[in-house]
Design an enzyme around this catalytic site. Structure first.
Site, short mmCIF file in Angstrom:
data_model
loop_
_atom_site.label_atom_id
_atom_site.label_comp_id
_atom_site.label_asym_id
_atom_site.label_seq_id
_atom_site.Cartn_x
_atom_site.Cartn_y
_atom_site.Cartn_z
N TRP A 196 47.06 21.79 47.28
CA TRP A 196 48.45 21.52 47.68
C TRP A 196 48.73 20.05 47.94
O TRP A 196 49.87 19.65 48.14
CB TRP A 196 48.79 22.34 48.94
N GLU B 17 42.34 11.21 43.17
CA GLU B 17 43.23 10.47 44.08
C GLU B 17 42.42 9.85 45.22
O GLU B 17 42.76 8.77 45.71
CB GLU B 17 44.34 11.41 44.58
N GLU C 134 38.91 17.09 35.76
CA GLU C 134 40.33 16.73 35.84
C GLU C 134 40.55 15.38 35.19
O GLU C 134 40.32 14.34 35.83
CB GLU C 134 40.77 16.66 37.31
N GLY D 158 47.48 21.71 40.85
CA GLY D 158 48.26 20.91 41.79
C GLY D 158 49.68 21.43 41.89
O GLY D 158 49.95 22.44 42.56
P1 13P Z 1 48.63 18.93 38.69
O1 13P Z 1 48.36 20.38 38.44
O2 13P Z 1 49.85 18.67 39.52
O3 13P Z 1 48.58 18.12 37.44
O4 13P Z 1 47.40 18.39 39.61
C1 13P Z 1 46.10 18.68 39.24
C2 13P Z 1 45.21 18.30 40.36
O5 13P Z 1 45.07 17.13 40.68
C3 13P Z 1 44.51 19.38 41.07
O6 13P Z 1 43.53 18.88 41.91
#
Ligand code: 13P
Length: 250
Positions: free
Chosen positions: A10, A97, A167, A233
């Site tokens: 989240w 991140e 990812e 995400g």
């Molecule tokens: P999104 O699904 O928003 O692209 O994010 C992926 C994510 O970073 C899951 O950890």
């Protein structure tokens, strides 16, 4: 046969009331989810209320990060024993991140991975290349380096009780999903690299894909032989979309 796992990350979203609403929505649709294990990772302050709501359900609770230390003078940190204490069984480590915005290195990520396992949490180790790295053709070098740092510290056997999430940074929150073939290629690379030192661990470890997964593209991704689910995400913030992904494969 590896079971599918779908985990919602989240990130920095929600309020106490929206957290409860979202979880209630997810719980309400869980009877439709037959082929996947499911987990959610709310922000720290909402873990305890989330644990209370999820008690007795099939939805696992996870955190988005963890301290590399267990206790002591580490202002602002949250430890693995604390996460276990409030009901977590999963924790994300090394999300891109954390790596790019907060400068967390491969070695530091490995220490967090080890801290999670010391307390019995299942770490979800995120790996993945930036757009620049993909364009330079060094995707495999980057992913191998990220994996190797964890194996060097925790040992190969540690991956038997962990989850890996591939990812690609360029696919996170951008709406640009890796094609199922692009994702499968990297997943297969990860599994082969692990198999070179321990085949049993490599064949058992779940490798999730993350990056703009949606109800409309999940089935195609999850159908690939080395993709064992997703780390979601944006689409995990809406119960209907998250459930759509969780039930993408019957
Ligand atoms: P999104 O699904 O928003 O692209 O994010 C992926 C994510 O970073 C899951 O950890």
């Amino acid at each position: 046969m590896r079971r599918l796992l779908v985990v919602g990350n989240w990130k920095l979203n929600g309020t106490l009331s929206s957290t409860k609403e979202l979880l209630t929505g997810v719980l309400g649709g869980m009877s439709e989810v037959t082929a996947a294990d499911v987990g959610v990772c709310p922000p720290y302050p909402y873990l305890l209320p989330a644990a209370e709501l999820l008690q007795g359900s099939a939805v696992a609770l996870g955190a988005q990060d963890v301290c590399d230390q267990d206790v002591g003078a580490f202002t602002g940190e949250v430890s693995a024993p604390m996460l276990v204490d409030v009901g977590c069984s999963l924790v994300i480590v090394g999300h891109s991140e954390r790596r790019s915005i907060y400068g967390e290195s491969d070695e530091f990520t490995a220490k967090k991975f080890a801290a999670a396992q010391r307390s019995g949490l299942t770490p979800i180790l995120c790996v993945g290349e930036t757009l620049d790295e993909r364009e330079q053709g060094v995707t495999e070098t980057v992913v191998a380096r990220q994996l190797d740092a964890v194996v060097a510290l925790a040992g190969m056997d540690a991956l038997a009780t962990a989850v890996i999430a591939y990812e690609p940074v360029w696919a996170i929150g951008t709406g640009k999903t890796a094609s199922p073939e692009q994702a499968q290629d990297v997943h297969a690379f990860i599994r082969q690299r692990l198999a070179a030192s321990n085949e049993a661990v490599a064949s058992k470890v779940q490798i999730l894909y993350g990056g703009s997964v949606k109800p409309g593209n999940a089935a195609e991704l999850f159908a690939k032989p080395d993709i064992d689910g997703g780390l979601i995400g944006g689409a995990s913030l809406k119960a209907e979309d998250f459930l759509g992904i969780c039930s993408a494969v019957k």
